[in-house]
Write a protein that holds these residues in place. Structure first.
Motif, PDB file in Angstrom:
ATOM      1  N   LEU A 189       0.603  -1.327  -0.153  1.00 19.09           N
ATOM      2  CA  LEU A 189      -0.440  -0.091   0.113  1.00 19.09           C
ATOM      3  C   LEU A 189       1.185   1.488   0.002  1.00 19.09           C
ATOM      4  CD1 LEU A 189      -2.848  -0.538   2.199  1.00 19.09           C
ATOM      5  CD2 LEU A 189      -3.159  -0.536   0.363  1.00 19.09           C
ATOM      6  N   LEU A 190       2.235   1.312   0.304  1.00 16.54           N
ATOM      7  CA  LEU A 190       2.586   2.187   0.789  1.00 16.54           C
ATOM      8  C   LEU A 190       3.661   2.653  -0.270  1.00 16.54           C
ATOM      9  CD1 LEU A 190       3.510   1.845   4.786  1.00 16.54           C
ATOM     10  CD2 LEU A 190       1.482   3.189   3.465  1.00 16.54           C
ATOM     11  N   VAL A 207      12.022   6.029   2.514  1.00 17.09           N
ATOM     12  CA  VAL A 207      11.535   7.189   3.688  1.00 17.09           C
ATOM     13  C   VAL A 207       9.654   7.169   3.281  1.00 17.09           C
ATOM     14  CG1 VAL A 207      10.583   9.254   4.541  1.00 17.09           C
ATOM     15  CG2 VAL A 207      13.762   8.605   4.526  1.00 17.09           C
ATOM     16  N   MET A 208       9.575   6.373   4.691  1.00 17.72           N
ATOM     17  CA  MET A 208       7.565   7.220   4.532  1.00 17.72           C
ATOM     18  C   MET A 208       7.138   7.928   5.160  1.00 17.72           C
ATOM     19  SD  MET A 208       6.805   2.917   4.705  1.00 17.72           S
ATOM     20  CE  MET A 208       8.042   2.446   5.703  1.00 17.72           C
ATOM     21  N   THR A 209       6.441   8.928   4.860  1.00 16.86           N
ATOM     22  CA  THR A 209       5.350   9.276   5.537  1.00 16.86           C
ATOM     23  C   THR A 209       4.504   9.683   5.666  1.00 16.86           C
ATOM     24  OG1 THR A 209       7.660  11.493   4.481  1.00 16.86           O
ATOM     25  CG2 THR A 209       5.139  12.191   5.590  1.00 16.86           C
ATOM     26  N   ALA A 232      -3.099  11.321   3.002  1.00 13.34           N
ATOM     27  CA  ALA A 232      -3.418  11.800   1.733  1.00 13.34           C
ATOM     28  C   ALA A 232      -3.983  11.034   0.669  1.00 13.34           C
ATOM     29  CB  ALA A 232      -2.608  13.537   1.457  1.00 13.34           C
ATOM     30  N   ARG A 233      -2.605  10.600   0.025  1.00 11.61           N
ATOM     31  CA  ARG A 233      -2.670   9.930  -1.374  1.00 11.61           C
ATOM     32  C   ARG A 233      -3.933   8.669  -1.130  1.00 11.61           C
ATOM     33  NH1 ARG A 233      -0.530   5.160  -2.399  1.00 11.61           N
ATOM     34  NH2 ARG A 233       0.637   4.094  -0.611  1.00 11.61           N
ATOM     35  N   LEU A 258      -8.317  -1.126   2.220  1.00  6.73           N
ATOM     36  CA  LEU A 258      -7.979  -0.781   2.085  1.00  6.73           C
ATOM     37  C   LEU A 258      -9.591  -0.145   1.010  1.00  6.73           C
ATOM     38  CD1 LEU A 258      -7.215   2.296   1.773  1.00  6.73           C
ATOM     39  CD2 LEU A 258      -5.378   2.268  -0.537  1.00  6.73           C
ATOM     40  N   LYS A 259     -10.161  -0.390   0.355  1.00  6.48           N
ATOM     41  CA  LYS A 259     -11.487  -0.413  -0.817  1.00  6.48           C
ATOM     42  C   LYS A 259     -12.339  -0.918   0.368  1.00  6.48           C
ATOM     43  CE  LYS A 259     -13.753  -2.875  -4.813  1.00  6.48           C
ATOM     44  NZ  LYS A 259     -14.432  -3.296  -3.989  1.00  6.48           N
ATOM     45  N   LEU A 260     -12.445  -2.053   1.771  1.00  7.82           N
ATOM     46  CA  LEU A 260     -13.309  -2.054   2.263  1.00  7.82           C
ATOM     47  C   LEU A 260     -14.175  -0.783   2.732  1.00  7.82           C
ATOM     48  CD1 LEU A 260     -12.422  -5.766   3.372  1.00  7.82           C
ATOM     49  CD2 LEU A 260     -14.517  -4.847   1.616  1.00  7.82           C
ATOM     50  N   ILE A 261     -12.517   0.068   3.816  1.00 11.00           N
ATOM     51  CA  ILE A 261     -12.309   1.221   4.376  1.00 11.00           C
ATOM     52  C   ILE A 261     -12.755   2.306   3.436  1.00 11.00           C
ATOM     53  CG2 ILE A 261     -11.091   3.112   5.782  1.00 11.00           C
ATOM     54  CD1 ILE A 261     -11.445   0.321   7.531  1.00 11.00           C
TER      55      ILE A 261
END
Length: 336
Positions: A8-9, A207-209, A215-216, A248-251
């Motif tokens: 996902l990230l 790095v992940m922010t 937001a994405r 993610l789709k379900l949420i």
């Protein structure tokens, strides 16, 4: 270990120099496991002293951390405290996996086969390894923060407060605990062999922010935690046949975890408590983040006099560390 949200990230490649002058709160347990897994002889045997005590982790701490500090990175090690009771099943499962891996490694060695992957999977921390690690870290002049529970939660809290810039960990749990930024591959940069293949790839820091990722994906922090719970965490097994993208789709469709569970006709034991563990983890304000002058003689005495390290190499590295500290002291507020 931890929640697997990698698909996902989005990760941004950086160079070590991009972290110069900044504090990194390193997830100590996670990093020590990396050192124990990667720093081994060709047959998979970890580095050991003449008494059979494992020293791979000490090698990683000394040489890798010194390189980071020479690059201007300020390193604080955060150690786990008491695990939450809901984590007991995961801890037992990991112990069983390591036992099976150790047996498979012995079998591979007896048959003259390559058992390196089993040796890596058999890596484990014990009280002596933890004690030796802390002893060396303190001798190097680096701060140790003792978390009351999860080290990643404590590191995330420190980053959220602005006391450190970023959390260093291979796992994604730090984001669920609210870390504004997470850097991976600090301890394993360089060439790395792909499993079961004679192919080497470059491993670079990435790095992940949190704010950018939320937001994405069009979600908030709570929903990210709920995605993690659906996929499975250290505290629960997750929903059957639900991976990160499906979660993610379900949420997005249902709005929250309760609505997802209702629509799927599923239940997740203790989900509300687990969600609260991520959103409001057990952390402490009782810590000091400051680098002190390295104790070169202590480093050399411990590693060479008690753990059979090469004197020349350790002395050279310890003096590099000392010089990096002096350079830092000459630059206003660099270490403080």
């Amino acid at each position: 270990m931890g929640v697997d949200l990698g698909d996902l990230l989005q990760k941004k490649k950086i160079e070590i120099k991009d972290l110069s002058g900044r504090w990194v709160a390193v997830d100590a347990f996670n990093t020590l496991y990396q050192f124990l897994s990667i720093i081994r002889q060709r047959d998979g045997t970890p580095l050991m002293d003449s008494s059979g005590r494992v020293t791979s982790h000490l090698s990683g701490i000394l040489y890798r951390t010194t390189s980071l500090i020479e690059a201007g990175v300020k390193v604080a090690y955060v150690f786990d405290g008491q695990p939450h009771p809901l984590k007991s099943g995961t801890l037992q499962e990991r112990s069983d996996i390591r036992e099976k891996a150790a047996a498979a490694w012995e079998e591979a060695k007896a048959e003259g086969e390559d058992g390196f992957k089993y040796a890596q999977a058999a890596s484990r921390l014990n009280a002596e390894i933890l004690e030796d690690s802390k002893r060396l870290i303190l001798s190097m002049g680096l701060p140790i923060i003792q978390a009351p529970s999860e080290g990643e939660a404590q590191a995330a809290y420190m980053a959220a407060r602005g006391d450190v810039y970023i959390v260093g960990s291979q796992d994604y749990d730090s984001l669920l605990f609210g870390a504004p930024r997470v850097v991976r591959n600090l301890a394993i940069t360089g060439k790395r062999k792909l499993p079961k293949k004679n192919i080497y790839v470059d491993v670079e820091p990435e790095v992940m922010t949190l704010e950018d990722e939320l937001a994405r994906m069009g979600i908030d922090h709570k929903k990210l935690v709920e995605i993690g719970i659906m996929c499975g965490t250290d505290y629960n097994p997750g929903l059957p046949r639900v991976g990160p993208k499906t979660a993610l789709k379900l949420i997005r469709e249902k709005g929250n975890l309760e609505a997802v569970l209702d629509s799927q006709g599923e239940t997740l034991e203790n989900y509300a408590e687990i969600r609260d563990l991520f959103l409001h983890p057990d952390v402490t304000d009782d810590y000091t983040i400051k680098m002190s002058k390295p104790k070169v003689e202590e480093v050399v005495s411990f590693l060479c006099g008690e753990r059979d390290f090469d004197v020349g190499r350790v002395e050279k590295t310890a003096h590099r560390l000392e010089e990096a500290y002096k350079v830092g002291q000459s630059t206003l507020d660099r270490w403080f």
